[in-house]
Design an enzyme around this catalytic site. Structure first.
Site, PDB file in Angstrom:
ATOM      1  N   LEU A 131       0.902  -1.261   0.025  1.00 36.45           N
ATOM      2  CA  LEU A 131      -0.004  -0.007   0.091  1.00 36.45           C
ATOM      3  C   LEU A 131       0.822   1.325  -0.061  1.00 36.45           C
ATOM      4  O   LEU A 131       0.696   2.196  -0.707  1.00 36.45           O
ATOM      5  CB  LEU A 131      -0.831  -0.163   1.140  1.00 36.45           C
ATOM      6  CG  LEU A 131      -1.854   1.389   1.474  1.00 36.45           C
ATOM      7  CD1 LEU A 131      -3.029   1.345   0.064  1.00 36.45           C
ATOM      8  CD2 LEU A 131      -2.619   1.084   2.612  1.00 36.45           C
ATOM      9  N   ALA A 136       3.387   8.565  -0.450  1.00 30.93           N
ATOM     10  CA  ALA A 136       2.161   8.017   0.142  1.00 30.93           C
ATOM     11  C   ALA A 136       2.333   7.124   1.302  1.00 30.93           C
ATOM     12  O   ALA A 136       2.110   6.107   1.188  1.00 30.93           O
ATOM     13  CB  ALA A 136       1.423   7.534  -1.001  1.00 30.93           C
ATOM     14  N   GLY A 137       2.495   7.763   2.443  1.00 32.30           N
ATOM     15  CA  GLY A 137       2.447   6.900   3.654  1.00 32.30           C
ATOM     16  C   GLY A 137       1.136   7.077   4.437  1.00 32.30           C
ATOM     17  O   GLY A 137       0.205   6.353   4.034  1.00 32.30           O
ATOM     18  N   GLN A 285       9.058  -1.553  47.181  1.00 29.72           N
ATOM     19  CA  GLN A 285       7.759  -0.950  46.764  1.00 29.72           C
ATOM     20  C   GLN A 285       7.660  -0.184  45.401  1.00 29.72           C
ATOM     21  O   GLN A 285       7.099  -0.461  44.836  1.00 29.72           O
ATOM     22  CB  GLN A 285       6.942  -0.139  48.152  1.00 29.72           C
ATOM     23  CG  GLN A 285       5.566   0.259  47.828  1.00 29.72           C
ATOM     24  CD  GLN A 285       5.255   1.155  48.721  1.00 29.72           C
ATOM     25  OE1 GLN A 285       5.762   2.282  48.967  1.00 29.72           O
ATOM     26  NE2 GLN A 285       4.247   0.788  49.666  1.00 29.72           N
ATOM     27  N   GLY A 347      21.375  -1.584  34.314  1.00 25.49           N
ATOM     28  CA  GLY A 347      22.526  -1.374  33.297  1.00 25.49           C
ATOM     29  C   GLY A 347      22.380  -2.693  32.531  1.00 25.49           C
ATOM     30  O   GLY A 347      22.853  -2.696  31.274  1.00 25.49           O
ATOM     31  N   GLU A 370       0.980   0.080   9.901  1.00 22.28           N
ATOM     32  CA  GLU A 370      -0.601  -0.097   9.725  1.00 22.28           C
ATOM     33  C   GLU A 370      -1.197   1.172  10.379  1.00 22.28           C
ATOM     34  O   GLU A 370      -2.536   1.218  10.748  1.00 22.28           O
ATOM     35  CB  GLU A 370      -1.183  -1.139  10.501  1.00 22.28           C
ATOM     36  CG  GLU A 370      -0.617  -2.476   9.553  1.00 22.28           C
ATOM     37  CD  GLU A 370      -1.449  -3.889   9.711  1.00 22.28           C
ATOM     38  OE1 GLU A 370      -2.844  -3.357   9.938  1.00 22.28           O
ATOM     39  OE2 GLU A 370      -1.049  -4.911   9.611  1.00 22.28           O
ATOM     40  N   THR A 372       0.222   5.230  11.588  1.00 25.06           N
ATOM     41  CA  THR A 372       0.608   5.557  12.972  1.00 25.06           C
ATOM     42  C   THR A 372      -0.552   5.903  14.052  1.00 25.06           C
ATOM     43  O   THR A 372      -1.581   6.125  13.606  1.00 25.06           O
ATOM     44  CB  THR A 372       1.408   7.055  12.935  1.00 25.06           C
ATOM     45  OG1 THR A 372       0.504   7.951  12.428  1.00 25.06           O
ATOM     46  CG2 THR A 372       2.286   7.159  11.772  1.00 25.06           C
TER      47      THR A 372
END
Length: 385
Positions: A131, A136-137, A285, A347, A370, A372
């Site tokens: 697509l 064309a995004g 905790q 780390g 698919e 953003t």
């Protein structure tokens, strides 16, 4: 929006839980051992494909009519989720097989379905979805790839970008402009085969994550295909593409969900073993609050994803909203949870010796492809229940 009585409609059944157990066992035995290597080498996870095909899990969505497992949308989500829990790259095998082939299932002729679903079901071929283009995004309707009628054929010219599993897949659903004057209503869908003359591929993209799933450009240079490879009627391709995404955004939510769960599972085990100030850091905790928030958000994402899967199975009128919401929320949760998992390992989490940094890198793409998450919010706003 779904009321409380809807919960029974997407609660997992005993069969779904048995499926989860079997996929998890397979993923841990046959896919997880190669996940680090696949990421480090940026190679296709062939071991995962072989394992999924051997267990008929590579394209579970294909209807029984065409030799498939005929799994429902929730079962497909569970397969993707459990594979993504150990290897996001490998989860794109069942996910993209659905994305690439769903336009044919939704809109293709019976002849087209029979021709292309059977090899997919057998594991003889994979399917990709074309697509997006360089220009064309998010504005997919602005595509330039052309398909010109020539007798009993169409001739395709153009470029598609960001194509998942390009070069590995045998079949490609391609959106192309057949009438430039009509914008989205002038776009048609076609099945193009890898072996068609004039089809070629760019070099694999060098990506932040999902390195085991090749992402390439696909080039069409005077690719001549029979007219009967058109999916649906001329001019209906864009509508088919959008309808497809309503369903498959749920599979991206599933992938995000799996990545997040994998990160939480690893972090939980680590903090129980890691000792500081004379006791396991799981006893502090501050750490407990982080784990509680991670688990809470994952479960909320799971409930939304499974609800969306149920709506996908029934093709409910509010699927567009729920598909976008599930994809958006689950991917945001995946990014947050994987980041926290890295933090919990300190780390060590920042090194490639531990899997959570890979999961964090892999999670990022779920907020992007698919559509953003900014596009998802536009979709949701336009389709409020």
């Amino acid at each position: 929006m779904a009321g409380s009585t809807d919960f029974d409609l997407f609660r997992t059944s005993e069969e779904h839980e048995m499926l989860r157990e079997s996929v998890r066992a397979l993923a841990e035995a046959k896919i997880a051992p190669f996940a680090t290597e696949v990421d480090e080498e940026g190679r296709f996870p062939q071991e995962a494909l072989d394992a999924l095909v051997a267990n008929d899990l590579h394209a579970v969505h294909v209807p029984e009519t065409y030799g498939g497992a005929g799994a429902d949308a929730l079962a497909t989500v569970i397969v993707i989720e459990e594979v993504a829990r150990v290897c996001a790259s490998s989860s794109l095998i069942p996910a993209v097989n659905k994305l690439g082939s769903l336009p044919v299932i939704l809109s293709g002729s019976e002849e087209l379905k029979a021709k292309y679903m059977a090899p997919l079901a057998k594991g003889d071929a994979m399917f990709s979805y074309c697509l997006s283009e360089p220009e064309a995004g998010s504005d997919a309707a602005g595509m330039k790839t052309r398909a010109v009628r020539d007798g009993d054929f169409y001739v395709l010219n153009g470029v598609k970008r960001w194509i998942t599993n390009a070069g590995v897949s045998e079949y490609y659903t391609v959106m192309a402009v057949t009438d430039p004057e009509k914008r989205s209503k002038g776009i048609s869908a076609f099945v193009v085969e890898k072996g068609d003359e004039g089809v070629s591929f760019g070099a694999p993209e060098k990506k932040l994550g999902i390195k085991g799933s090749p992402t390439r450009e696909v080039y069409f240079d005077n690719v001549r295909i029979p007219a009967d490879r058109m999916i649906g009627a001329e001019g209906t391709g864009f509508a088919t593409a959008m309808k497809t995404l309503d369903h498959t955004r749920v599979t991206i939510a599933a992938q995000a969900l799996g990545i997040a769960q994998g990160a939480l599972d690893y972090a939980k085990g680590y903090v129980q073993e890691r000792k500081q100030f004379g006791k396991a850091i799981a006893e502090f905790q501050g750490v407990q609050f982080m784990l509680a928030d991670m688990a809470m958000k994952i479960e909320a994402a799971r409930q939304l994803t499974y609800a969306a899967a149920a709506k996908s199975e029934r093709t409910d009128s509010d699927l567009t909203f729920f598909g976008a919401a599930a994809k958006c929320y689950a991917s945001d949760v995946a990014m947050e949870v994987t980041t926290d998992a890295v933090q919990l390992l300190g780390g060590y989490g920042y090194t490639r010796d531990y899997p959570v940094e890979r999961m964090m890198r892999d999670a990022k793409i779920t907020q992007i492809y698919e559509g953003t998450n900014q596009i998802q919010r536009i979709v949701m706003a336009r389709n409020l229940p």
